[in-house]
Scaffold this active site. Structure first.
Site, short mmCIF file in Angstrom:
data_model
loop_
_atom_site.label_atom_id
_atom_site.label_comp_id
_atom_site.label_asym_id
_atom_site.label_seq_id
_atom_site.Cartn_x
_atom_site.Cartn_y
_atom_site.Cartn_z
N LYS A 72 7.33 5.10 -8.78
CA LYS A 72 6.89 3.72 -8.49
C LYS A 72 5.51 3.48 -9.11
CE LYS A 72 4.30 2.80 -5.30
NZ LYS A 72 3.42 2.62 -4.15
N LYS A 117 -6.61 3.48 -9.11
CA LYS A 117 -5.52 4.30 -8.56
C LYS A 117 -4.42 4.48 -9.59
CE LYS A 117 -3.01 6.69 -5.78
NZ LYS A 117 -2.30 6.26 -4.56
N SER A 174 -0.93 1.64 -2.22
CA SER A 174 -1.01 1.68 -3.68
C SER A 174 -0.02 0.66 -4.23
CB SER A 174 -0.68 3.08 -4.20
OG SER A 174 -1.72 3.97 -3.87
#
Lengths: 294, 294, 294, 294
Positions: free
Chosen positions: B238, B170, B95
């Site tokens: 993150k 995502k 990701s």
């Protein structure tokens, strides 16, 4: 067979009352405007007015827009508590302030009435299909007595605590739903701006931890900008006022809840109070730069 | 049977690679620490190092923590693009930032490699059970070629657009999930403060429009304050950096998204970066008055 | 008398350079468009181009829009650091990312140049009237050497720390200013909706703890909906990107800062990037119900 | 010389009453606890109780904590309106809900009393030094009659509209002040995390568009973590409840206002309700990563 006075026959109340008629109950239909009353009479109900209807009823059900409406019909001079027989069970299916529900339960008890709060979730579709979720607050015995009637109107009936607890859970429900709608709207505008295949994206989002009933039921309407209610922004705005006030009273931090309440209020201020609450998408679009190729 | 170099064998990568071995593929396991490599060798893999492994592979899969990690192993001197044969397919399941994925696809193309982004959702449990949702960005032919391998690792594999589109979806997924967790946390603390029966409340909330995968999978842990990851706050932090940055670049308003990013950052700042992201409940509690009888 | 290459002569840079000419300095005016150069030449400056100008200068001052602009002119092939004499002092008055300022100081040091960051606050009016606030980061000796030049352009010159510290303080300044503007806008719309005498209200608000430079300088324009810049939303949006990114990197919670950054971004997305930042009032109005008698 | 019944002699009311004594007025001091009454008697006041005091007074001044306190003493059985002579002027200096002030003005009018709202800003220091800002709502003639008394207690006395308008402006004042405090707190924690010279930074911030009364009066206490009230979080929390409720009723969006109300509520929930409102710094710190060298 129970004699039921059903007060409040809007887009939710009418189909809910219909299920009780279908269940073989003796239903007295009470409503300001008479269209719904007549349709229910055609299905086997009797027409009535508050004082006489509740005097005759074993169970009184109310399904009204807001706290003052319920208070007026419950404790007003010609209202339920002044006219109902001792022992009557008042099931309030309206979504109102938890503190008002608690007060009504006390007021009713002083007149030997039993009062439970049983707000519903699931919208017009859930009312029509008898698949409402119903969150019930009140004494055990009263809730159990009400259960068969509630199960005629909903598929999930859960006793969540004492008087007012049903409203508290409904308030939490509305907090979550408003947030889910706004997050989905933000995600869709974000994806559109990046040129992603939206139908594919919605499919894959629905298959993972981002999946939700809101995504299942509201994403398609958002993608096509179809915002027929459904559940109106005006009502959700009212409900979020209940949540933010109850959270403040309890000293509970609801940072996202307070934030989405502002956004719903803004959408309403823009004149969209009559649209479905999924119209939060319009606000997000409005605050965003249109994609270059739009 | 395909020869696959699988680079990055953490708590997600190791079980994902295991499914490919079980599927009969010739898998070369590449990882900094050797414990996972040895366990996969016991299951039939070969051990390898980046340059030699990718030189031999038909498909290279990467599953790494963050954008710089993928960039280093892809375009670094001893990395994938310097050593892979023309025509090799690079599937990046990490990701990372959508713009980095787009750049890698361009860099790969210059070396006659094919690059697709295929980030996953579903956490460690989804990786172990091969029920991941996988959102894939890239050229049609490349995605179709990758599909059998991806379907060995996940139950929902959707092609959502060109290179980078998988990462964009995502990112949207992580925005929604963080928001759902925070809203559920606010609802639970709100309900606790009002003395509601929490298990009953969660049940009824899950049956209506407030229902979600987050509620189904995370409410129980919140009620018992069990925050073993799962998916760590550090990683979600993150990811939310990726979302807020990509939204800003695209001029998209994400008011709730930006807000929950602050809350996740605050929870991390309090030293809880290693807990499951459902630990947002701790932050809400921390900002709220304890119930009187607590 | 100091020989100064002044690069970047926009609506701020031109009057700043003018004050240095008035102070008796030998100023070489460098700018892409030549109108400002010609006006300064009429006041006694020389016209020049980057490479030749910096080769001759004792001090180089840059006043450019954004981080990439400063980087290009500083470290680019024909730029400042490739052409300046050892010992030259580079004073960057642009508002850019603190990490870029720190990097430039290091790059300059490798070429035996001295670099300080000296971003300014006070807008076009402050530049014209030489009343800017200037926040300076760099080595003590370099800042003291620059001080007379800075004091020719501003009325408040403060050394706030090492390289980059000036930018950090400027970032904090922009966080505060954006928040003050938004709060004032919310207050004004709130007061208008309640039919209060606005001029009287602004007067009394300004006399107490709610008083601020923003109220003193911007309330009148808000009341008359006059949004000529001043300081453009586009630039404030850029600055808030610097703040939110620097706060994230440092693990600092800026809940209101992140929120107002979203609001400024939304105003810009609506096409108002060219208005003065006090136009946040338009966004608040837009999200609010018009008063009944409006 | 005017005969004044002054009801409510807390840390603000006592010095305010003292200025009226100093101005030569005949002041009857009324308070639950008698310490303040005795101190004022020593300065020339008479001690009294509500009913008798207001019966004798030409002017009644109230300075009480919250809406219910004022309502109780105004309209309660032994209260002001039941005992005051027709024509008496009631000046309510408390900070309460604007709708309550409007209602009191109507109730008073029915008894031929004149009622104005005159909430104050400036804190204990402003009360002691007679430098309060006083925002006044009511009829012109009544406000002009009250003006000499108000000017004995404050340095800025502004008539902002009809009954309730003073409270509305006070509410806006509290919205702005809470926001300024939070923004300053975010800026200070941000600057500390970056190792900036804080005293220098505060100086330069105060010299530009970020300057404010909050910065002038509260930054020093924040830097030394000195949070003696001043103005308590508990009271500011009450005031923000008034603002958010009044904004909601008027359909006004106050996104930052609603957000800072949550933050103030959270600080209070953490047990800091007794600290000065500048203690918002503690919350920001609490949500941020400590600097590495701390």
């Amino acid at each position: 067979m129970t004699t039921i006075a059903f007060i409040g026959l809007g887009i939710m109340g009418e189909p809910m009352a219909g299920h009780l008629i279908d269940g073989g109950h003796d239903l007295i239909a009470v409503n300001r405007s008479q269209g719904a009353v007549e349709r229910l009479v055609d299905r086997g109900a009797r027409a009535g007015h508050v004082a006489a209807a509740v005097a005759e009823a074993e169970v009184v059900i109310t399904m009204l827009p807001d706290s003052p409406d319920v208070e007026a019909v419950a404790v007003g001079g010609d209202g339920i508590y002044a006219n109902a027989k001792p022992g009557t069970l008042h099931i309030d299916c309206s979504s109102i302030r938890p503190d008002v529900s608690r007060r009504l339960a006390e007021d009713g008890a002083q007149r030997e009435l039993r009062v439970i709060d049983a707000p519903v979730s699931g919208g017009q579709a859930g009312a029509v299909e008898a698949t409402l979720s119903i969150m019930v607050g009140g004494a055990d015995a009263d809730v159990e007595e009400a259960r068969p009637l509630l199960e005629a109107m909903g598929s999930t009936v859960v006793h969540v605590g004492p008087a007012g607890a049903g409203q508290t859970v409904k308030a939490a429900n509305q907090l979550i739903v408003a947030g889910h709608l706004e997050l989905l709207a933000e995600a869709i505008v974000f994806l559109e701006a990046h040129g992603v295949d939206l139908e594919a994206a919605v499919k894959v989002l629905g298959g993972g931890l981002a999946g939700s009933a809101v995504l299942d039921r509201k994403a398609a309407g958002m993608l096509t900008r179809t915002f027929d209610p459904g559940f109106r922004i005006d009502l959700h705005h009212k409900d979020l006022g209940i949540v933010t006030s109850a959270a403040r009273d309890a000293g509970v931090a609801i940072p996202l809840g307070a934030h989405v309440a502002q956004l719903v209020g803004a959408l309403r201020a823009q004149g969209h109070g009559g649209l479905d609450h999924s119209a939060l998408l319009l606000l997000v679009e409005h605050l965003s730069t249109p994609p270059k190729d739009a």
